[in-house]
Design a protein around this motif. Sequence first.
Motif, mmCIF file in Angstrom:
data_model
loop_
_atom_site.group_PDB
_atom_site.id
_atom_site.type_symbol
_atom_site.label_atom_id
_atom_site.label_comp_id
_atom_site.label_asym_id
_atom_site.label_seq_id
_atom_site.Cartn_x
_atom_site.Cartn_y
_atom_site.Cartn_z
ATOM 1 N N ASP A 232 0.814 -1.220 0.000
ATOM 2 C CA ASP A 232 0.000 0.000 0.000
ATOM 3 C C ASP A 232 0.846 1.268 0.000
ATOM 4 O O ASP A 232 0.469 2.268 -0.593
ATOM 5 C CB ASP A 232 -0.909 0.019 1.236
ATOM 6 C CG ASP A 232 -2.058 -0.964 1.100
ATOM 7 O OD1 ASP A 232 -2.232 -1.525 0.002
ATOM 8 O OD2 ASP A 232 -2.775 -1.174 2.089
ATOM 9 N N TYR A 233 1.977 1.228 0.688
ATOM 10 C CA TYR A 233 2.751 2.471 0.794
ATOM 11 C C TYR A 233 3.282 2.916 -0.568
ATOM 12 O O TYR A 233 3.573 4.096 -0.768
ATOM 13 C CB TYR A 233 3.891 2.329 1.816
ATOM 14 C CG TYR A 233 5.040 1.448 1.395
ATOM 15 C CD1 TYR A 233 5.991 1.912 0.489
ATOM 16 C CD2 TYR A 233 5.184 0.158 1.884
ATOM 17 C CE1 TYR A 233 7.042 1.118 0.086
ATOM 18 C CE2 TYR A 233 6.231 -0.633 1.490
ATOM 19 C CZ TYR A 233 7.156 -0.161 0.585
ATOM 20 O OH TYR A 233 8.198 -0.954 0.177
ATOM 21 N N VAL A 250 13.642 4.896 -4.238
ATOM 22 C CA VAL A 250 13.719 5.357 -2.853
ATOM 23 C C VAL A 250 12.787 4.525 -1.980
ATOM 24 O O VAL A 250 13.222 3.804 -1.099
ATOM 25 C CB VAL A 250 13.407 6.866 -2.739
ATOM 26 C CG1 VAL A 250 13.405 7.278 -1.283
ATOM 27 C CG2 VAL A 250 14.429 7.679 -3.529
ATOM 28 N N HIS A 251 11.493 4.596 -2.290
ATOM 29 C CA HIS A 251 10.544 3.957 -1.382
ATOM 30 C C HIS A 251 10.620 2.433 -1.414
ATOM 31 O O HIS A 251 10.723 1.786 -0.378
ATOM 32 C CB HIS A 251 9.117 4.425 -1.699
ATOM 33 C CG HIS A 251 8.827 5.791 -1.171
ATOM 34 N ND1 HIS A 251 8.193 5.998 0.011
ATOM 35 C CD2 HIS A 251 9.126 7.024 -1.661
ATOM 36 C CE1 HIS A 251 8.088 7.305 0.232
ATOM 37 N NE2 HIS A 251 8.655 7.950 -0.770
ATOM 38 N N VAL A 252 10.550 1.867 -2.595
ATOM 39 C CA VAL A 252 10.527 0.402 -2.681
ATOM 40 C C VAL A 252 11.910 -0.173 -2.389
ATOM 41 O O VAL A 252 12.054 -1.118 -1.607
ATOM 42 C CB VAL A 252 10.028 -0.059 -4.069
ATOM 43 C CG1 VAL A 252 10.012 -1.573 -4.144
ATOM 44 C CG2 VAL A 252 8.634 0.485 -4.330
ATOM 45 N N ARG A 254 14.468 0.942 -0.697
ATOM 46 C CA ARG A 254 14.919 1.048 0.694
ATOM 47 C C ARG A 254 14.347 -0.106 1.531
ATOM 48 O O ARG A 254 15.026 -0.664 2.371
ATOM 49 C CB ARG A 254 14.497 2.404 1.244
ATOM 50 C CG ARG A 254 14.847 2.669 2.684
ATOM 51 C CD ARG A 254 16.351 2.779 2.896
ATOM 52 N NE ARG A 254 16.645 3.158 4.282
ATOM 53 C CZ ARG A 254 16.430 2.358 5.324
ATOM 54 N NH1 ARG A 254 15.955 1.157 5.128
ATOM 55 N NH2 ARG A 254 16.686 2.767 6.545
ATOM 56 N N ASN A 255 13.106 -0.478 1.252
ATOM 57 C CA ASN A 255 12.506 -1.605 1.969
ATOM 58 C C ASN A 255 13.039 -2.941 1.471
ATOM 59 O O ASN A 255 13.281 -3.853 2.255
ATOM 60 C CB ASN A 255 10.986 -1.592 1.800
ATOM 61 C CG ASN A 255 10.313 -0.615 2.727
ATOM 62 O OD1 ASN A 255 10.059 -0.924 3.881
ATOM 63 N ND2 ASN A 255 10.065 0.583 2.251
ATOM 64 N N PRO A 330 13.663 0.116 11.041
ATOM 65 C CA PRO A 330 13.356 0.828 12.279
ATOM 66 C C PRO A 330 12.332 0.086 13.150
ATOM 67 O O PRO A 330 12.210 0.373 14.327
ATOM 68 C CB PRO A 330 12.781 2.157 11.793
ATOM 69 C CG PRO A 330 12.378 1.923 10.391
ATOM 70 C CD PRO A 330 13.291 0.863 9.864
ATOM 71 N N ARG A 331 11.576 -0.857 12.560
ATOM 72 C CA ARG A 331 10.589 -1.579 13.353
ATOM 73 C C ARG A 331 11.251 -2.562 14.302
ATOM 74 O O ARG A 331 10.658 -3.028 15.251
ATOM 75 C CB ARG A 331 9.628 -2.346 12.436
ATOM 76 C CG ARG A 331 8.617 -1.424 11.782
ATOM 77 C CD ARG A 331 7.964 -2.111 10.626
ATOM 78 N NE ARG A 331 8.942 -2.475 9.603
ATOM 79 C CZ ARG A 331 8.612 -3.010 8.448
ATOM 80 N NH1 ARG A 331 7.376 -3.280 8.173
ATOM 81 N NH2 ARG A 331 9.549 -3.292 7.554
ATOM 82 N N SER B 108 -0.346 1.956 4.790
ATOM 83 C CA SER B 108 -0.263 2.995 3.760
ATOM 84 C C SER B 108 0.955 3.902 3.899
ATOM 85 O O SER B 108 1.257 4.669 2.996
ATOM 86 C CB SER B 108 -1.526 3.851 3.768
ATOM 87 O OG SER B 108 -2.610 3.077 3.323
ATOM 88 N N ASN B 110 5.105 4.293 4.529
ATOM 89 C CA ASN B 110 6.327 3.515 4.341
ATOM 90 C C ASN B 110 7.007 3.283 5.696
ATOM 91 O O ASN B 110 7.352 4.235 6.388
ATOM 92 C CB ASN B 110 7.264 4.272 3.397
ATOM 93 C CG ASN B 110 8.392 3.398 2.903
ATOM 94 O OD1 ASN B 110 8.874 2.525 3.628
ATOM 95 N ND2 ASN B 110 8.819 3.618 1.681
ATOM 96 N N HIS B 159 5.491 3.021 12.765
ATOM 97 C CA HIS B 159 5.109 2.001 13.737
ATOM 98 C C HIS B 159 5.025 2.556 15.153
ATOM 99 O O HIS B 159 4.536 1.877 16.053
ATOM 100 C CB HIS B 159 6.078 0.818 13.673
ATOM 101 C CG HIS B 159 7.453 1.121 14.204
ATOM 102 N ND1 HIS B 159 7.826 0.885 15.496
ATOM 103 C CD2 HIS B 159 8.520 1.674 13.608
ATOM 104 C CE1 HIS B 159 9.076 1.271 15.674
ATOM 105 N NE2 HIS B 159 9.525 1.750 14.544
#
Lengths: 335, 335
Positions: A232-233, A250-252, A254-255, A330-331, B108, B110, B159
């Motif tokens: 979703d993000y 960047v968004h995808v 990095r994860n 970070p989680r 939703s 990141n 989170h």
Amino acid sequence: MLTYTIRRLILAIPTLLFISFIIFLIVKLSPSDPTAGLPLTIPPEVREQIRESLGVNDPVLVQYFKWLKLMVWDEPLHLVEDWTGWQIAPDGPRIISYQTRSPVMDLIVQRMPQTLWVVGTSYIVGILIALPLGIISAYRQYSVFDQVGTFISMVGFSVPTFFTGVLFIVIFAVHLGWFPSVYDTTHEVTDWDSFVVQVKQIIMPVMVLGLYNASQISRYMRASMLDNLNQDYVRTARAKGLGERVVVLVHVLRNSMIPVITVIALNIPAVFGGAIITEQVFKVNGIGQLLIIAIQGGDVPVVQTVSVIFAVLIVLFNLIADVLYGVLDPRIRYD
Amino acid sequence: MPDGATPFVLDVKDLKTVFRTRGGEVHAVNDVSFTLKPGELLGVVGESGSGKSVTMMSLIRLLPMPPAEIRGGRVMFEGQDLAKVPEETMRAIRGARIGMVFQDPMTSLNPVFTVGYQLMEPLRKHMGMDKAAATTRAVELLELVGIPDARRRLGDYPHQFSGGMRQRVMIAIALACDPKVLIADEPTTALDVTIQAQILELIKDLRQKLGMAIVWITHDLGVIAGIADRVMVMYGGQVVEQAPVRELFANPQHPYTRMLLETVPHIKGARAEKLRVIQGQPPILAKAPESCPFMARCPQAFERCARQNPARYDVGNGHDAACFWDFKTGAPRDV
Ligand SMILES: Nc1ncnc2c1ncn2[C@@H]1O[C@H](COP(=O)(O)OP(=O)(O)OP(=O)(O)O)[C@@H](O)[C@H]1O
Ligand code: SF4
Ligand SMILES: [Mg+2]
């Protein structure tokens, strides 16, 4: 994070002790005779004296602890002394190779640079190929690029390096004559021309190992990207009006990099192991070749030392992978 | 009216979206037309799969293409047809002129970027703000959506926020660049009842302060009754009825809408039930409908409904419905 790291480091100690004991026992109990490599003309009594002086007739636990002290204390100090010139190494006995009669650590210090060069370059080359390959494959899933890439990496992953190595030699060294088939470790880079020679001789082993690494890592990269592209993000990032490049890189990315970086770290010791075969094929006189010759010659101290080094690498990079995971995500907070 | 000027911020005409899948085509949006006046809140209701999300995602071209394909229609927004503008123009509109809030605030955002980073992204991209300006504005925005201790929370990761707080962050992101239109796709469905009420209050409040038009997708007719100016009912990828909110509840014209309202015990105040209690299956959208999509479940269905897909007939008071049956006369419509 820091306490977690320290706790993990402390926990690694019993693991390593256990592994080292097993290594010690396996090699000890194998029926190879440390005097087998000596000339046949040596009389049996002398042979027995040599055995005695090597300490092979002590009780096993005594031998283990003597050996362990040398392995984890004396030898590392010698290594530090070699590098820094500080006079800190103890005078006592050292772990001596049966075959060459020189300290095992010296052999390893001689051999390590070749292995590091070949393994290190090939791993970096592998990563540099794998990351864009995996990213584009995932972004253009089922495209021609993806399908060709998937096919090549399947092949690269399932064909063993001793086969690709020989194949490369036949094609590029024998038929085309582009590169030398044997890696000359005495070659020194002093100017541009000798640099070119070095590049030429390192290309084939690096490509063989690099392709293998690349096919493995690109699989992970692709799978990880695919996992994230449907999240979703990603839709949120697009809904913000960000360009595809920012969304993906960047968004995808990095994860997606989190599990991939962990796998890269975890795989480093395995790459050293894989290099043993490649070194054999290309006659690189690195650690791998040292190990093979030692095994063939029944050179127990060398086999033990190299095995322990591999064990330390595995435990160490496991720890590094875990810590990296916590740093990147970070989680995850271990404390 | 002067050239190009219209009384609508958004004017959608005959929008048609098709998914091309392995199992054939899915006609998710069939000739959908609707308008949105400045500052108006349009509620969109309909059961799951009726095409609410796909319609709104088609407007801002946020669907994955392929498999989605916009087959036709026009989407007039600020003098441009969004169905035709180049992607670059569309990106400048998304997140700047049209904001979106999605259903699930837990996924939703990141997970690996701070809330501040994600909130500042549209500010920096669309408004060209530097870091300092964007930070100031981000703090303002978080305060606007009711997040206490805003400045400090900019550095927190998603989170570290509760579901309701994350949805507030999503709203702040959507409103960051002061959009003309906010599309909220079931923004409260994933939240607890008390949090739902808070978010509703927040939206009402923000609407007063900022004056943007809102499209609010929901399953909950109770919510619609509480906040919408106008309601649009969707079924089988079509708009089957549309009216000002009081008019719709007082005088429902489409058999589907009537059934929906019957399943809601108390419209004012009490929470409405979900819409799924209506007997029968939603239509299969494998081809563009040639009959009334509601036929299989309609108690009023008669012979003409199988031959023709009804257009939307005006029934006065800004109210129209796509049905051949006229409840006023208790007979088929005379058209
Ligand atoms: N990626 C896709 N590929 C194929 N079909 C799709 C895709 N996305 C949506 N659809 C189809 O489009 C139709 C409309 O879906 P949509 O998500 O708009 O429904 P909705 O009204 O928003 O439902 P909900 O209330 O569950 O959110 C559904 O029949 C769905 O199966
Ligand atoms: S057109 Fe016919 S089938 Fe469709 S809703 Fe009206 S009466 Fe029912
Ligand atoms: Mg939806």
